[in-house]
Design a protein around this motif. Structure first.
Motif, PDB file in Angstrom:
ATOM      1  N   ASN A  27       0.888  -1.206   0.038  1.00 12.31           N
ATOM      2  CA  ASN A  27       0.037   0.040  -0.088  1.00 12.31           C
ATOM      3  C   ASN A  27       0.866   1.316  -0.129  1.00 12.31           C
ATOM      4  OD1 ASN A  27      -2.899   1.344   0.297  1.00 12.31           O
ATOM      5  ND2 ASN A  27      -1.569   2.086   2.315  1.00 12.31           N
ATOM      6  N   GLU A  46       2.294   1.805  -3.360  1.00 14.71           N
ATOM      7  CA  GLU A  46       1.332   2.145  -4.404  1.00 14.71           C
ATOM      8  C   GLU A  46       1.279   3.604  -4.303  1.00 14.71           C
ATOM      9  OE1 GLU A  46      -1.089   2.511  -7.538  1.00 14.71           O
ATOM     10  OE2 GLU A  46      -0.025   0.890  -6.834  1.00 14.71           O
ATOM     11  N   GLN A 100      -6.041  -7.528   0.882  1.00 15.43           N
ATOM     12  CA  GLN A 100      -5.774  -5.942   0.950  1.00 15.43           C
ATOM     13  C   GLN A 100      -6.662  -5.334   1.642  1.00 15.43           C
ATOM     14  OE1 GLN A 100      -4.784  -5.626  -3.315  1.00 15.43           O
ATOM     15  NE2 GLN A 100      -2.663  -5.101  -2.757  1.00 15.43           N
ATOM     16  N   MET A 104      -6.113  -3.414   5.556  1.00 11.91           N
ATOM     17  CA  MET A 104      -6.093  -1.776   5.315  1.00 11.91           C
ATOM     18  C   MET A 104      -7.405  -1.513   6.328  1.00 11.91           C
ATOM     19  SD  MET A 104      -3.613  -1.306   3.800  1.00 11.91           S
ATOM     20  CE  MET A 104      -3.581   0.451   4.325  1.00 11.91           C
TER      21      MET A 104
END
Length: 436
Positions: free
Chosen positions: A179, A182, A243, A247
């Motif tokens: 994350n 990204e 994911q 998160m």
């Protein structure tokens, strides 16, 4: 004294309200940090203290606070000049009844102020307690939600098999890193887009090339990490779901951390409020205790004043009769000049003492005078704490979740004031012993 009677019930009211919030005032004696002396008492007997006499905790039912000294009610009697005598004796120095009445009125006024402050402080404690309970419920709910998400993550990784917690933690770290990677890629893309719109020159071209190179490496790293995560999953198609779960759980854990910080602050505020209330409660009980002491003194000095007035009338009548007899033709019954002089001296001293609001006692005839500065100083220390409490209560009212831990004035002043007085009394005692 209807006001005194009403405020004497304030303590009972405070205890009832405090019990409603799960807080027992008696358990928080502000002076209990200093252990009470137990001289002359068996160690296996302990009487729970409920009031502070200076820095010494004591029980007001069995002991008496004599201007900073704790005395047994069964053995000693407190004198208002700071001394004490055995219970069967009488103090050598007493104030006048008017002085005692003024002191009782002063204590009653102090009790009324402290009672109002205690009610305000209890309201603050109630609000803080409700806020803390609400925060604790939020934290518990989020903890349960985070635990549910963790269980879902375990199922995605191992299905029905037992999964090593270290493996789960490794997957969580990979997802978090993915994350962050990204986000770095998106930030680099924005920078590249901005630089391409500007006039190109050598430094910018170098920076643009460096950013594009970093983006390429980040994309390759993203592919490698995604593959590693997919290998660990029961179904490789669940990568997006994994994911999202990781998160969401991370977001909840951050919220829990923030809530716990706020909860710690509110617990600090609550402890401060309880400290303030404990000092207020102790001072209320002490003012009631001192009023009880003054009630006994008032009864005694009123009787003494009546006795002196009756004695004065008898001597005055006797001297007047002697003066009348002195002017008879045969001079029978000449006045006793020595007795007349004694009466005049005593009458003058009586007038001076009553004017100074003191009852003449044996010390008057010994050429000594009464001194009640010890009482004034002891009462002044209680009086000085009231404006400190007012400021603390006002500050506690305005607290919120962003307020840092505050310093309680009355707590710092309570111990500093009493320790200073204790040290000064020790220095005075040492000075007097040296002079002797």
């Amino acid at each position: 004294m209807n006001i005194r009677k009403w405020f004497s019930t304030t303590v009972v009211l405070l205890l009832f309200i405090a019990a409603t919030f799960g807080f027992e005032i008696d358990e928080v004696i502000p002076c209990r940090v200093i252990k009470p002396e137990r001289k002359g008492r068996p160690r296996n007997i302990f009487i729970k203290p409920n009031v502070c006499c200076g820095l010494k905790p004591f029980n007001s039912k069995t002991h008496i606070c004599c201007l900073g000294k704790v005395l047994s009610k069964e053995s000693y009697k407190c004198c208002l000049d700071g001394t004490f005598v055995p219970i069967e004796s009488i103090c050598l120095c007493h104030p006048a009844s008017m002085w005692v009445v003024k002191q009782i009125e002063k204590l009653t006024s102090m009790e009324a102020q402290l009672g109002n402050l205690a009610i305000n402080c209890l309201e603050i404690i109630g609000n803080l307690h409700q806020t803390i309970v609400r925060l604790q419920e939020d934290v518990e709910f989020m903890d349960r939600r985070a635990q549910d998400l963790y269980q879902k993550l375990i199922k995605l990784i191992g299905g029905k098999d037992i999964v090593d917690p270290l493996e789960v933690e490794h997957i969580v770290k990979l997802v978090l890193f993915l994350n962050e990677n990204e986000e770095s890629i998106q930030s680099a893309k924005k920078s590249v887009s901005y630089l391409t719109r500007m006039d190109s020159h050598q430094p910018q071209r170098l920076k643009l090339r460096s950013l594009r190179h970093a983006i390429q490496w980040s994309r390759k790293l993203k592919v490698l990490i995604t593959q590693e995560i997919q290998v660990s999953l029961e179904d490789q198609k669940d990568i997006k779901k994994t994911q999202d779960i990781v998160m969401e759980r991370e977001h909840i854990l951050k919220m829990v951390s923030l809530k716990n910080i706020v909860l710690t602050r509110y617990n600090d505020h609550l402890n401060n409020a309880k400290t303030v209330l404990a000092i207020i409660d102790s001072d209320i009980k002490l003012t009631i205790h001192l009023q009880s002491l003054l009630d006994g003194v008032l009864t005694l000095v009123t009787q003494m004043e009546q006795t002196f007035q009756e004695e004065n009338k008898v001597i005055s009548a006797k001297v007047t009769a002697q003066q009348d007899a002195a002017f008879t033709p045969d001079h029978i019954g000449l006045p006793n000049l020595k007795e007349l002089e004694l009466w005049l001296n005593r009458t003058m001293k009586l007038g001076q003492m009553l004017k100074a609001e003191q009852v003449p006692t044996m010390e008057v005839y010994l050429g000594q005078s009464c001194n009640f500065t010890s009482w004034d100083g002891f009462l002044q220390r209680i009086e000085t704490r009231i404006p400190m409490v007012m400021k603390d209560v006002e500050e506690l009212k305005n607290l919120n979740q962003d307020s840092p831990k505050i310093s309680i004035r009355v707590r710092d002043g309570f111990f500093k004031q009493l320790l200073d007085s204790k040290q000064s009394s020790k220095s005075n005692d040492s000075g007097s012993s040296t002079s002797d």
